[in-house]
Design a protein around this motif. Structure first.
Motif, PDB file in Angstrom:
ATOM      1  N   LYS A  18      52.699 -31.207  40.701  1.00  0.00           N
ATOM      2  CA  LYS A  18      53.597 -32.115  39.985  1.00  0.00           C
ATOM      3  C   LYS A  18      54.758 -32.538  40.876  1.00  0.00           C
ATOM      4  CE  LYS A  18      56.327 -32.580  35.748  1.00  0.00           C
ATOM      5  NZ  LYS A  18      56.749 -31.934  34.484  1.00  0.00           N
ATOM      6  N   ARG A  19      55.310 -31.591  41.638  1.00  0.00           N
ATOM      7  CA  ARG A  19      56.399 -31.926  42.560  1.00  0.00           C
ATOM      8  C   ARG A  19      55.943 -32.894  43.637  1.00  0.00           C
ATOM      9  NH1 ARG A  19      57.681 -26.335  41.819  1.00  0.00           N
ATOM     10  NH2 ARG A  19      56.545 -25.756  43.721  1.00  0.00           N
TER      11      ARG A  19
ATOM     12  N   MET B  59      52.422 -26.820  38.934  1.00  0.00           N
ATOM     13  CA  MET B  59      53.824 -27.156  39.184  1.00  0.00           C
ATOM     14  C   MET B  59      54.023 -27.667  40.609  1.00  0.00           C
ATOM     15  SD  MET B  59      55.213 -26.870  36.340  1.00  0.00           S
ATOM     16  CE  MET B  59      56.869 -27.236  36.931  1.00  0.00           C
ATOM     17  N   THR B  60      53.291 -27.089  41.556  1.00  0.00           N
ATOM     18  CA  THR B  60      53.387 -27.555  42.946  1.00  0.00           C
ATOM     19  C   THR B  60      52.882 -28.987  43.064  1.00  0.00           C
ATOM     20  OG1 THR B  60      53.088 -25.307  43.796  1.00  0.00           O
ATOM     21  CG2 THR B  60      52.650 -27.132  45.317  1.00  0.00           C
TER      22      THR B  60
ATOM     23  N   ASP C 252      50.521 -34.928  38.745  1.00  0.00           N
ATOM     24  CA  ASP C 252      50.639 -34.050  37.581  1.00  0.00           C
ATOM     25  C   ASP C 252      49.364 -34.089  36.749  1.00  0.00           C
ATOM     26  OD1 ASP C 252      51.769 -32.274  35.828  1.00  0.00           O
ATOM     27  OD2 ASP C 252      52.866 -33.802  34.702  1.00  0.00           O
TER      28      ASP C 252
END
Length: 206
Positions: free
Chosen positions: A65-66, A62-63, A70
């Motif tokens: 992806k931000r 998730m980190t 991704d």
């Protein structure tokens, strides 16, 4: 513009082949999140380790992806052995089994990302096993690989076929028994479970 999602299984398709008969595959060095332990699969230590591994894996994903990188979280894999790792598990009580659970990650995942994820999970009160998750390079090289269909308890039949195949090629097992869990045992009945079995091999010595 949408972020492109990296799929390591597609990128390394040949390494995740599922042959119904034993086959030689060449496995390139790869990077994994890992956590090691001992005891029967599904036991308390195993379950806690599994939760910690997935917690770190999804936190990093998730980190990233931000940050615009991704990727899909890969399937669970595991290395299994007893004693010094030269023998199999057959005949050994599950309490003596050693395991290292693995989730493959892209090359851009770094130790700093792992440490940050572990610190974040610790702040949230996650289980202490999170501290045991590591980032590790594993190089297996030449391996014999085969798809096992059915219960894990019947893997010995598939392993025997792999061993015979290797010996016919002048090869011998050399390394830890590697499993890649294609099926989720909580969703698939035992008889239909699919597991890729992989064994590193080398030329017979002597």
């Amino acid at each position: 513009m949408p972020v492109q999602t990296l799929d390591l299984y597609r990128t390394h398709r040949s390494e995740y082949s599922m042959p119904k008969a034993p086959r030689i595959v060449r496995i390139k060095p790869a990077q994994y999140l890992t956590i090691a332990g001992q005891g029967e699969p599904g036991g308390e230590a195993f379950t806690a380790a599994l939760g910690a591994l997935y917690g770190v894996a999804y936190t990093i994903r998730m980190t990233q992806k931000r940050l615009g990188q991704d990727y899909k979280v890969c399937k669970l894999e595991g290395l299994w052995w007893c004693g010094d790792g030269t023998g199999g598990l057959s005949g050994q009580p599950p309490s003596d089994w050693h395991w290292k659970l693995l989730i493959r990650v892209p090359d851009f995942v770094a130790h700093d990302h792992v440490n940050e994820a572990k610190a974040s999970l610790k702040e949230k009160g996650r289980d202490p096993e999170v501290r045991d998750v590591e980032l590790e390079d594993i190089a297996e090289g030449t391996c014999v690989q085969m798809l096992h269909v059915g219960p894990y308890a019947r893997e010995a039949e598939t392993i025997a076929a792999m061993k015979q195949f290797a010996e016919e090629k002048g090869l011998e097992f050399h390394g830890k028994h590697h499993e890649i869990y294609v099926s989720d045992p909580s969703r698939v009945v035992e008889e239909k479970l699919k597991t890729i079995l992989r064994m590193p091999v080398r030329r017979m010595v002597g």
